[in-house]
Write an enzyme that holds these catalytic residues in place. Structure first.
Site, short mmCIF file in Angstrom:
data_model
loop_
_atom_site.label_atom_id
_atom_site.label_comp_id
_atom_site.label_asym_id
_atom_site.label_seq_id
_atom_site.Cartn_x
_atom_site.Cartn_y
_atom_site.Cartn_z
CB CYS A 109 31.46 42.85 23.42
SG CYS A 109 32.62 41.58 24.41
CD GLU A 110 31.40 40.21 29.32
OE1 GLU A 110 30.69 40.49 30.50
OE2 GLU A 110 32.39 39.69 29.07
N GLY A 152 44.33 42.68 54.63
CA GLY A 152 42.81 42.66 54.79
C GLY A 152 42.32 44.27 55.22
CE1 TYR A 174 44.68 41.87 45.44
CE2 TYR A 174 43.85 43.60 47.02
CZ TYR A 174 44.59 42.47 46.74
OH TYR A 174 45.18 42.04 47.81
CE1 TYR A 187 36.24 40.47 43.29
CE2 TYR A 187 37.35 42.46 43.03
CZ TYR A 187 37.24 41.10 43.12
OH TYR A 187 38.58 40.58 42.86
CD GLU A 206 50.55 37.17 54.58
OE1 GLU A 206 49.18 37.19 54.33
OE2 GLU A 206 51.40 36.44 54.72
N PRO A 207 49.77 43.44 54.43
CG PRO A 207 50.69 45.61 55.00
CD PRO A 207 50.82 44.26 55.17
N GLY A 208 48.32 44.59 51.58
CA GLY A 208 48.44 44.94 50.00
C GLY A 208 47.64 45.98 49.76
NE ARG A 209 41.28 46.02 49.55
CZ ARG A 209 40.68 45.41 48.66
NH1 ARG A 209 40.15 46.46 47.40
NH2 ARG A 209 40.36 44.37 48.47
N1 LLP Z 1 47.62 37.70 52.55
C1 LLP Z 1 47.08 36.67 51.66
C2 LLP Z 1 47.03 35.44 52.44
C3 LLP Z 1 45.87 37.18 50.91
O1 LLP Z 1 45.25 36.15 50.29
C4 LLP Z 1 45.76 38.57 50.47
C5 LLP Z 1 44.49 38.97 49.48
C6 LLP Z 1 46.59 39.43 51.19
C7 LLP Z 1 47.26 39.25 52.15
C8 LLP Z 1 46.28 41.07 51.03
O2 LLP Z 1 45.20 41.31 51.20
P1 LLP Z 1 44.81 43.08 51.42
O3 LLP Z 1 45.67 43.59 52.59
O4 LLP Z 1 45.19 43.48 49.88
O5 LLP Z 1 43.42 43.09 51.39
N2 LLP Z 1 40.95 41.09 43.89
C9 LLP Z 1 40.09 41.65 45.38
C10 LLP Z 1 41.14 41.21 46.40
C11 LLP Z 1 41.58 39.83 46.77
C12 LLP Z 1 42.53 39.60 47.95
C13 LLP Z 1 43.16 38.39 47.82
N3 LLP Z 1 43.99 38.17 48.87
C14 LLP Z 1 39.58 42.94 45.05
O6 LLP Z 1 39.97 43.60 44.29
O7 LLP Z 1 39.06 43.49 45.99
#
Ligand code: LLP
Length: 417
Positions: free
Chosen positions: A341-342, A239, A370, A315, A272-275
Site C-alpha cells: 500500500c505504498e 564492502g 540483503y 536505496y 568480511e565480504p557479504g554482498r
Molecule cells: N562488515 C561489517 C562490519 C558490516 O557492517 C558489513 C555490512 C559488512 C562487513 C559486509 O559488507 P558487504 O561486503 O556486504 O558490503 N542493506 C544494505 C547493505 C548494508 C551493509 C551493512 N554492513 C544494502 O542492501 O545495500
C-alpha cells in the site's frame, strides 16, 4: 558472473528451470545457485591468497542456514552483528574461533554469550563498550581478544545509508581515541587489544577508499610501533561492490591494489565480504498479476513486494529484471510494482521490459544479498520460500511462512475480552 542463464529461451539456475521451481514452491521465492555461491567465496579467497586471509562471510547479507553451511564447508569464518547471528552461526557449525563480532551496540547478554562461546574477535566501537566487555570477561574469568574498529574518516563514495567510515557516521573510534586506548591497554586486564578493524561501507566500486584507509592505518601502525604497541590482526571489513547496473571491479583488481599494503602491515588479515559472495548467487522470482495503463504510465503489478525485497525502495537500487521466458515481444517502459500500500513499493521505474502477460515470471537479479535478510511481514505478508539449486537438484531451504507463523505470539489482553 553467475549461473542463471538461458537455455532454449528459458531461464535456468544451473541445470534447473526456474519455472519448474515456481511450479513446485509457488511464488514469490528466492532462488540460490550453490555453484555461484562457492565460486564467489573462492574468488575472494584466491585473489587474496598471498596474505592467506581469514574470510569471514558477513551473514547479515544472507543468514540462511544452507548458505552458511555451504560457505563454512569451504572454510569461511563468519562476521556477526548480533546474538541471534552468533547462535545461528554456531548452530550451523561455524567454529567460534572463526567468528568476528561487530556492532556499535552489543548488549550485555550478547557480549556474555560471545565470551562464553569463545569467539575469535570482538570488533569494538567505543570506550564504554571496552569497559563492558572487560567487566563481563572478568566475571566469566576469561581473557578475550579485541580489535578496535577504527573510523578512518574516509568517504567510500557509495549510497549515504551504507557509508560507514566517516566521522559523521556512528561507527568506529577516531584514531586519537584509539591511540589513547592502546597506550592504556593495561586498564583492561581481561582484554587483549590486539587488532584493528575497519569497514568503510558497502557496494564500494573503487579501490581508492580502501587504499586511502589502509595508508592511514599503516601510518597509525607506525605510530603504535614507536610506542612499542604490537598488534596481531587487521580486519578490513567488507564492502566489495558487485555489478548491479554498471560493471564492478573484480576481486583480482581489489586484491592487486590492496595486497601490497596488506603485506606491509605484517598482520593476520581478516576480510568480511557479504554482498560480493551472496549477491550474484541469488535471484528473487515473482509472478505478474496484472498489467495496467493509466494513460500516463504503464505498470506491471507483481506478487512480490517491498516487504520481500526492499533494496529498490530503500536505496533506489537498480536490479536487472528479466522475464524467465525469452520472447520476441517488444520492450516498453514500465514500472514494476508490488501489491503493498505504498508508492515506494517498486522494483523498477521507467524500465524497458519485454511485454509480459499475467502469470509470467520475472527474475530480479543479484538479489542474494540483503534480500531475504531484510524482508518483513509488512501488510501481514508471509516471508517467501527460499530454494537452493545444486546441479540438477533443488530443495527448499526455507519454507514459506504460514498464516500461523504470522500471528505467533500475538494475544488479546484480558482487559479487551
Ligand atoms: N562488515 C561489517 C562490519 C558490516 O557492517 C558489513 C555490512 C559488512 C562487513 C559486509 O559488507 P558487504 O561486503 O556486504 O558490503 N542493506 C544494505 C547493505 C548494508 C551493509 C551493512 N554492513 C544494502 O542492501 O545495500
Amino acid at each position: 558472473m553467475h549461473d542463471f542463464n538461458f537455455k532454449n529461451n528459458e531461464l535456468y539456475c544451473e541445470s534447473v528451470k526456474v519455472g519448474a521451481v515456481a511450479k513446485k514452491v509457488g511464488t514469490p521465492f528466492y532462488l540460490y545457485s550453490h555453484k555461484t555461491l562457492v565460486e564467489h567465496f573462492q574468488k575472494i579467497r584466491d585473489a587474496f591468497a598471498p596474505v592467506n586471509p581469514l574470510v569471514c562471510f558477513a551473514m547479515k547479507s544472507n543468514g540462511n542456514a544452507a548458505i552458511l553451511k555451504t560457505l563454512i564447508d569451504q572454510g569461511a569464518g563468519i562476521d556477526i552483528v548480533s546474538g541471534g547471528e552468533l547462535k545461528k552461526a554456531i548452530r550451523v557449525g561455524a567454529n567460534p574461533k572463526t567468528i568476528c563480532f561487530a556492532s556499535a551496540g552489543k548488549t550485555q547478554e550478547e557480549i556474555a554469550l560471545a565470551v562464553k562461546k569463545g569467539i575469535l574477535l570482538f570488533n569494538v566501537e567505543s570506550k564504554e563498550e571496552l569497559n563492558a566487555i572487560n567487566t563481563i570477561a572478568k566475571k566469566l574469568r576469561k581473557v578475550v581478544q579485541v580489535a578496535l574498529r577504527i573510523n578512518p574518516d574516509v568517504d567510500a563514495a557509495t549510497h549515504k545509508s551504507i557509508t560507514t567510515g566517516t566521522l559523521k557516521n556512528k561507527f568506529g573510534i577516531d584514531l586519537k581515541t584509539a591511540h589513547e586506548i592502546l597506550k592504556n591497554a593495561k586498564k583492561y586486564p581481561s582484554l587483549e587489544i590486539n587488532g584493528l578493524h575497519v569497514h568503510l561501507g558497502s557496494q564500494i566500486t573503487s579501490v581508492k577508499p580502501y587504499v586511502f584507509a589502509l595508508k592511514k592505518i599503516i601510518q597509525f601502525l607506525e605510530i603504535l610501533c614507536a610506542d612499542s604497541i604490537c598488534l596481531r590482526y587487521l580486519d578490513i571489513g567488507g564492502g566489495f561492490g558487485i555489478s548491479y547496473e554498471k560493471k564492478a571491479i573484480t576481486s583480482k583488481q581489489f586484491a592487486k591494489a590492496l595486497l601490497p599494503l596488506l603485506k606491509m602491515t605484517g598482520l593476520k588479515i581478516i576480510l568480511e565480504p557479504g554482498r560480493f559472495i551472496a549477491g550474484p548467487s541469488g535471484i528473487f522470482v515473482t509472478k505478474v498479476l496484472y498489467n495496467k495503463n493509466n494513460g500516463v504510465k504503464k505498470f506491471v503489478i507483481v506478487d512480490g513486494g517491498m516487504n520481500d525485497f526492499a533494496r529498490p525502495s530503500l536505496y533506489n537500487a537498480y536490479h536487472e529484471i528479466i522475464p524467465t521466458k525469452k520472447t520476441a515481444a517488444k520492450k516498453i517502459k514500465v514500472d514494476v510494482v508490488g501489491p503493498i500500500c505504498e508508492s515506494g513499493d517498486f522494483f523498477a521505474k521507467d524500465r524497458p521490459l519485454s511485454t509480459v502477460k499475467k502469470n509470467a515470471l520475472l527474475a530480479i537479479m543479484r538479489a542474494g544479498a540483503y534480500g531475504s535478510t531484510m524482508a518483513s511481514n509488512y501488510n501481514i505478508r508471509p516471508k517467501v520460500a527460499e530454494v537452493m539449486v545444486k546441479g540438477n537438484k533443488f530443495e527448499i531451504i526455507k519454507s514459506r511462512e504460514t498464516f500461523n507463523d504470522l500471528i505467533r505470539g500475538e494475544k488479546i489482553p484480558r482487559f479487551l475480552k
